[in-house]
Every structure is written in structure tokens, then in C-alpha cells.
Design an enzyme around this catalytic site. Structure first.
Site, mmCIF file in Angstrom:
data_model
loop_
_atom_site.group_PDB
_atom_site.id
_atom_site.type_symbol
_atom_site.label_atom_id
_atom_site.label_comp_id
_atom_site.label_asym_id
_atom_site.label_seq_id
_atom_site.Cartn_x
_atom_site.Cartn_y
_atom_site.Cartn_z
ATOM 1 N N ARG A 77 0.821 -1.220 0.000
ATOM 2 C CA ARG A 77 0.000 0.000 0.000
ATOM 3 C C ARG A 77 0.852 1.266 0.000
ATOM 4 O O ARG A 77 0.541 2.232 0.703
ATOM 5 C CB ARG A 77 -0.947 0.029 1.202
ATOM 6 C CG ARG A 77 -2.086 -0.969 1.133
ATOM 7 C CD ARG A 77 -3.158 -0.515 0.143
ATOM 8 N NE ARG A 77 -4.292 -1.423 0.180
ATOM 9 C CZ ARG A 77 -5.394 -1.200 0.882
ATOM 10 N NH1 ARG A 77 -5.547 -0.108 1.574
ATOM 11 N NH2 ARG A 77 -6.368 -2.085 0.867
ATOM 12 N N TYR A 126 -14.664 -11.826 0.357
ATOM 13 C CA TYR A 126 -15.380 -10.579 0.015
ATOM 14 C C TYR A 126 -16.619 -10.870 -0.832
ATOM 15 O O TYR A 126 -17.666 -10.229 -0.672
ATOM 16 C CB TYR A 126 -14.444 -9.604 -0.716
ATOM 17 C CG TYR A 126 -13.398 -9.014 0.205
ATOM 18 C CD1 TYR A 126 -13.696 -7.922 1.011
ATOM 19 C CD2 TYR A 126 -12.128 -9.570 0.301
ATOM 20 C CE1 TYR A 126 -12.754 -7.388 1.878
ATOM 21 C CE2 TYR A 126 -11.171 -9.056 1.162
ATOM 22 C CZ TYR A 126 -11.497 -7.968 1.952
ATOM 23 O OH TYR A 126 -10.569 -7.449 2.813
#
Ligand code: CP3
Length: 350
Positions: free
Chosen positions: A28, A154
Site C-alpha cells: 500500500r 469478500y
């Protein structure tokens, strides 16, 4: 200094070869902690518009490289572009994270559209081609995808969830359909990663963020096995391209994961002892990690001495310095600068 691709410090370390200092990048490394990211994000509109507009995705990929000169850039996209490409649209809601219409039955799995995954993701490949043109010649380009288990959590939960209870019950309880969902994700991920490599990715990382939620029998079946199939298929098409795995929270099972999946590198989370990784993982493959991202919020000597400890413990190599998970939005950019300087100082010619 580095005339051709095989000489990039990051790729050398990933191949298990000696390097002048540990190469580094941060999970990230592009994101909300950077003001210039927030500006482009606003211009792009939605998060997926950012991922699917090559001009913007190239720009945010390059932003951290300009500031900190990491040894590798990671493609800007998200693991949930794959469900999106399968016809399960993903919305990113402010403060809530991703939201999807859940897939919870064998029939819902059958309704997924497997016919246009690579076509839907064409802008991502355009981004990779642009990055290969624009990146400095000593900076490697990393492609990525979510591992099937993590992406499935998810898809089934309809977003993030504290315990992945519905996904675990389906996977471990034997109701029909879950194995088909994993097969769909294996095939889609293989096609996606092969196309990323064709477009210029020099390695690919598989993020299995929630593998630590699985008990041992489930870990073998739903984390190791699908990953092994992906690694095999990608390597069949691209034998020279290294693959990195990140089975976050796998604990002692990191060893089986590395042995059985055939990955060239393994990213370790911050709960793994660097000394244990040096003894048990470095003999098998390159180890990437594992500073706790909260140290980047803390900064100062606490951060630098922890990083130094990791660098020296894993220093006999092969090691790629990274975090144990992604940079958090609260991170002061100057702390990232200080950490990066420490690593750059490991060699005289930077
Ligand atoms: O810089 C990079 O690392 C490259 C880009 C990247 C993103 N997501 C951008 C992103 C990568 C490699 C990912 C992987 C990813 N995405 C994972 C696996 C790694 C991990 O962190 O565990 C997971 C689980 C996701 C799913 C995801 N995407 C969630 C849960 C969220 C919401 C939480 C959050 O941080 O906002 C996202 C959104 C997301 N993906 C953002 C970024 C920069 C924030 C979006 C924004 O700008 O609002």
C-alpha cells in the site's frame, strides 16, 4: 548503473542472488497517506475509476517512487477488480470499504460471467505498459491479484467482515458450490496474471490476507491448493517470472505454504519472528517483510531500531524489506522518508 532488467536489485534478491543492500518497497505504498494521491483520487471520482483509468493509475503508482525511490513499484489496482470483472459489481463506500451483492449459493456462482475477465481488465494492462515506459530503469514492476480464498471472502460476505463466518461455513461445511467458486477464481486469476506479465509485470504477488482465518485442513484445501494451481499455470506460461505469496497470518504453516505452492518469495506478516523466518523460510525462498505498519505511524527511534533489527536478522538473505501489512492512512509521509533513508544508507552508491 543497472543496464538490463535482470540486474534490478529487487529481482536479484527475489532470484536468491547477492545484493549490495536489501531492496525495499511497502505494501500500500500508494494511498491516502499521500496528499498527491488524495488529489488524484478526487479528480478520478470513484475508486474503481481510479483503477480503470490508466493515466490516473500510472500517476498514483509513480507517486511514492518519486518521493522515496523504492526498488519496486506495485501496479495500482485492487484485488476486487476480479469479482467486478466476473459481473459482481464492487462499490467502495467512504469509511465502509468495499460493498458487493453477495454470492452465497451454487446458482449464484453459476451466474458469474467468466467470459470477459481479461477484456474487462484491459485498462489495467494499459497501465502496466505505461509504467514500463515511465519507471526508472532500476525500479522493478510488481503485478498482483488476490488469492482465491481471500477474494471469495469478500464475494460471499458482500464486503469486509470480522470473522468470515459465512464463507467458512460454506467452505468447511461441504454445501455445494464453494469449490466451483474457487475454481472460477483460480482460472480467472491465472488469466489475469498471465496478461499482467504479458503487459510488463516482472513479478506477481498473490495477496491471501485472510488465510490465517482457516483451520489446518481448510488452509491446505482453500489456501495452499488454489495457490499451487495458480503458480503452476502462471509458471507454465512464464517460467522466468517469479511469484510472491502472502498468506497473512499463516503462522507455522508458512513452511508448508512455501514448500507446496512453489512460490519464489514469501511475504511475512508482522507476527512472524524474523529469526524464525531466517531459520525456516530463507533456506526455502526469498523472504519479504515485516515491519509492523504502526511503526510507520510512530516514527523516530522506535521505528528505526525495529527496522534495523529486521534488516540485520534477515540480512544474510535473501531478503526484501517490506511491511507486515499495508501502510495505514494515518502514516506521516516524513516517517516513510526516514525509514527509506535508513534502507538506502545500506549501500554507498544510492
Ligand atoms: O499501493 C499498493 O499497494 C497498490 C494498490 C493496492 C490497493 N489494494 C489499493 C487500495 C493493493 C495491492 C491492494 C490490495 C488489497 N485490496 C488487499 C490485499 C492486501 C491487504 O491490504 O490486505 C485487500 C484485502 C483489498 C481490498 C480492499 N481495497 C479493501 C478492504 C479496501 C478498503 C479499505 C481501505 O483501505 O480503504 C480497499 C480500498 C483500497 N485499495 C484503497 C487503496 C489505495 C483505498 C481506497 C481509497 O482511496 O479510498
Amino acid at each position: 548503473m543497472q543496464a538490463n532488467g535482470t540486474e534490478k536489485r529487487f529481482l536479484k534478491a527475489l532470484a536468491g542472488r547477492k545484493v549490495d543492500r536489501a531492496p525495499f518497497w511497502y505494501m500500500r505504498q500508494a494511498g491516502r497517506y499521500l496528499a498527491e494521491y488524495r488529489a488524484v483520487r478526487e479528480q478520478a471520482g470513484g475508486f474503481l475509476d481510479l483503477c480503470y483509468t490508466p493515466e490516473f493509475a500510472i500517476e498514483v503508482t509513480l507517486q511514492p517512487i518519486r518521493r522515496y525511490r523504492m526498488d519496486a513499484a506495485i501496479l495500482f489496482a485492487d484485488i476486487l477488480v476480479v469479482p467486478d470483472a466476473l459481473g459482481q459489481p464492487v462499490a467502495y463506500k467512504e469509511g465502509e470499504g468495499p460493498v458487493l451483492e453477495p454470492v452465497r449459493t451454487a446458482d449464484a456462482v453459476k451466474d458469474l460471467n467468466t467470459s470477459n475477465v481479461v477484456g474487462h481488465l484491459a485498462p489495467v494492462f494499459e497501465t502496466l505498459r505505461g509504467l514500463r515506459r515511465e519507471l526508472p530503469e532500476d525500479v522493478a514492476l510488481i503485478g498482483f491479484a488476490g488469492a482465491p480464498w481471500t477474494v471469495a471472502t469478500y464475494m460471499v460476505e458482500g464486503g469486509g467482515s470480522p470473522d468470515h463466518a459465512l464463507t467458512k461455513r460454506w467452505a468447511l461445511g461441504g454445501e455445494p458450490g464453494f469449490d466451483t467458486l474457487i475454481d472460477v477464481l483460480v482460472d480467472s486469476t491465472v488469466a489475469y496474471l498471465k496478461a499482467q506479465i504479458d503487459a510488463g509485470a516482472e513479478t506477481v504477488q498473490l495477496f491471501d490476507t485472510w488465510s490465517g482465518a482457516l483451520p489446518e485442513s481448510g488452509f491446505d484445501r482453500w489456501c495452499i491448493e488454489p495457490t499451487r494451481r495458480i503458480v503452476d499455470a502462471v509458471k507454465q506460461a512464464h517460467p522466468e517470472t517469479p511469484v510472491i505469496g502472502f498468506p497473512r497470518g499463516a503462522g507455522a504453516k508458512y513452511v508448508d505454504y512455501v514448500k507446496q505452492t512453489g512460490v519464489d518469495g514469501v511475504s511475512i506478516d508482522s507476527s512472524v519472528s524474523p529469526a524464525w523466518a531466517a531459520a525456516n523460510l530463507q533456506p526455502l525462498c526469498t523472504v519479504q517483510g515485516n515491519l509492523d505498519p504502526q511503526f510507520l505511524v510512530i516514527g523516530g527511534d522506535a521505528m528505526l531500531s525495529e527496522a534495523q533489527r529486521i534488516l540485520s536478522t534477515l540480512g544474510n538473505g535473501p531478503h526484501i524489506f517490506n511491511l507486515g501489512h499495508g501502510i495505514v492512512p494515518q502514516t506521516p509521509p516524513e516517517h516513510v522518508a526516514a525509514l527509506s533513508e535508513l534502507i538506502h544508507a545500506g549501500t554507498a552508491d544510492d
